[in-house]
Design an enzyme around this catalytic site. Structure first.
Site, PDB file in Angstrom:
ATOM      1  N   HIS A 139      68.562  56.575  49.765  1.00  0.00           N
ATOM      2  CA  HIS A 139      67.991  56.482  48.373  1.00  0.00           C
ATOM      3  C   HIS A 139      67.045  55.354  48.386  1.00  0.00           C
ATOM      4  CE1 HIS A 139      69.535  59.921  46.464  1.00  0.00           C
ATOM      5  NE2 HIS A 139      70.589  59.559  46.437  1.00  0.00           N
ATOM      6  N   ASP A 169      60.549  55.086  45.808  1.00  0.00           N
ATOM      7  CA  ASP A 169      60.243  56.490  45.682  1.00  0.00           C
ATOM      8  C   ASP A 169      59.010  56.653  45.278  1.00  0.00           C
ATOM      9  OD1 ASP A 169      62.706  57.205  46.414  1.00  0.00           O
ATOM     10  OD2 ASP A 169      63.512  57.642  44.162  1.00  0.00           O
TER      11      ASP A 169
END
Length: 388
Positions: A139, A169
């Site tokens: 992540h 991200d």
């Protein structure tokens, strides 16, 4: 539920006419496709029936705005054939699967190049398509951890602090995917041949951090939090608490801005020389004691609009109401939700937000028909496609 009809070519931005097939994922992939849709592209979002785990659905899922949702069961050969028919007329495909998944589905770059040699194939992953970690889960914080970016984040010397998932991200991920797609689209118009865009969050984050690498190369950078010019090490580039427990951001770097800062604080005559490192902690205490004397609102009234480079730190719900952002229309209300407006701005082809975000399969019938798929009823009957 979405409207019963759907038409292509309704975008108003500079990408109007560009057609994108999105194989739905979570996080940076949808954010990239939101940007493309905001900029006018016709994006069709292909989702698994029932939608994405963790992602949910409905109009509040703002990353999914601007494009219709089509539910296809990619375990069904007819659904795979349908994706290929969409790709045959598309300019771009975006996917965010682990490396090898699309190939196993028969939708890898080589498979789709046979259908459309001009296709730009955008791949969004954390680790990239190759390398020792390519098949590992991860992540945002994991990706930015190994690039050197997370190490320097925050002003706590004892541990780093991660800024939700903005840096990885969306900063190193979706933004670089969009940059790559746009560059490849331009090249394909010249060469007539598409290519794969391997957008890895680790690569983009490392690229974002180029200035830190430059500071390190100069020999003037300490690999320690709150020890450098832009990380809270300098008293005049830091965050200070106000009387009501809120905070102000201070970025008075240049001499003329620092002079304005001291003048408005009424500290011109009392502040020690900032260029002497021995005075840094005394300056920090002086500024901290001063800012605690007024509320954030009082400091904002004093500083806002000046050249002192000081601004109040706001939660997003208050950012919606900031006068400057309201004047620019940085946030807009649409479909019952306040949300960021498309960015950046264009002088002629102004982007606008299209349809509201949908749940999986809300527009399966209408969107497939708009893209020229003429056997939608048969796909629905076979279960290859699902209409919510």
């Amino acid at each position: 539920m979405a409207e019963e009809t759907y038409e292509l070519g309704q975008g108003t931005g500079p990408l109007r006419g560009v057609k994108v097939v999105e194989i739905a994922g979570i996080g940076p992939g949808p954010h990239a496709c939101m940007i493309l849709a905001d900029l006018g592209a016709d994006v069709i979002r292909v989702e698994r029936p029932g939608g994405q785990a963790l992602a949910g659905g409905g109009s509040h899922m703002l990353l999914n705005r601007g494009r219709p949702s089509v539910a296809l069961d990619l375990k069904n050969p007819d659904a795979i054939a349908t994706v290929k028919r969409l790709v045959a007329q598309a300019d771009v495909l975006v996917e965010g699967m682990r490396p090898g998944v699309m190939e196993r589905l028969g939708l890898g770059p080589d498979d789709l190049a046979e259908v459309n040699e001009r296709l730009v194939y955008g791949r969004m992953t954390g680790w990239g398509q190759d390398g020792p970690l390519a098949q590992a889960a991860g992540h945002d914080m994991n990706y930015i951890a190994i690039t050197g970016a997370l190490f320097g984040l925050g002003q706590d010397k004892s541990r780093p602090h991660f800024p939700t998932n903005l840096v990885g991200d969306f900063g190193g991920g979706s933004t670089y995917l969009v940059i790559g797609i746009l560059a490849a689209l331009l090249e394909a118009r010249v060469s007539g041949t598409g290519q794969v865009v391997d957008a890895a969050i680790v690569d983009g984050t490392a690229h974002l951090n180029a200035m830190t690498a430059a500071f390190l190369a100069s020999g003037g950078y300490r690999e320690e939090r709150a020890a450098n010019l832009l990380d809270g090490g300098a008293a005049y580039y830091d965050i200070y608490e106000t009387a009501d427990g809120r905070h102000m951001s201070v970025g008075a770097l240049e001499p003329q801005f620092y002079d304005a800062f001291l003048d408005l604080l009424d500290l011109t005559e009392t502040a020690p020389d900032r260029w002497d490192p021995a005075n840094n902690e005394a300056l920090k205490k002086l500024f901290a004691d001063t800012f605690r004397q007024k509320t954030q609102a009082e400091w904002v009234a004093l500083f806002e609009g000046t050249d002192a480079c000081v601004a109040g730190i706001l939660p997003i719900s208050e950012a919606f109401e900031h006068p400057h952002l309201k004047a620019r229309g940085t946030f807009v209300e649409k479909d019952g939700h306040v949300q960021p407006a498309p960015a950046p701005r264009f002088s002629r082809t102004e982007p606008t937000i299209g349809r509201a975000a949908e749940s999986a399969g809300d527009s399966t019938r209408a969107a497939l028909a708009a893209w020229g798929i003429d056997d939608v009823d048969a796909l629905l009957e076979s279960g290859a496609a699902v209409q919510a």
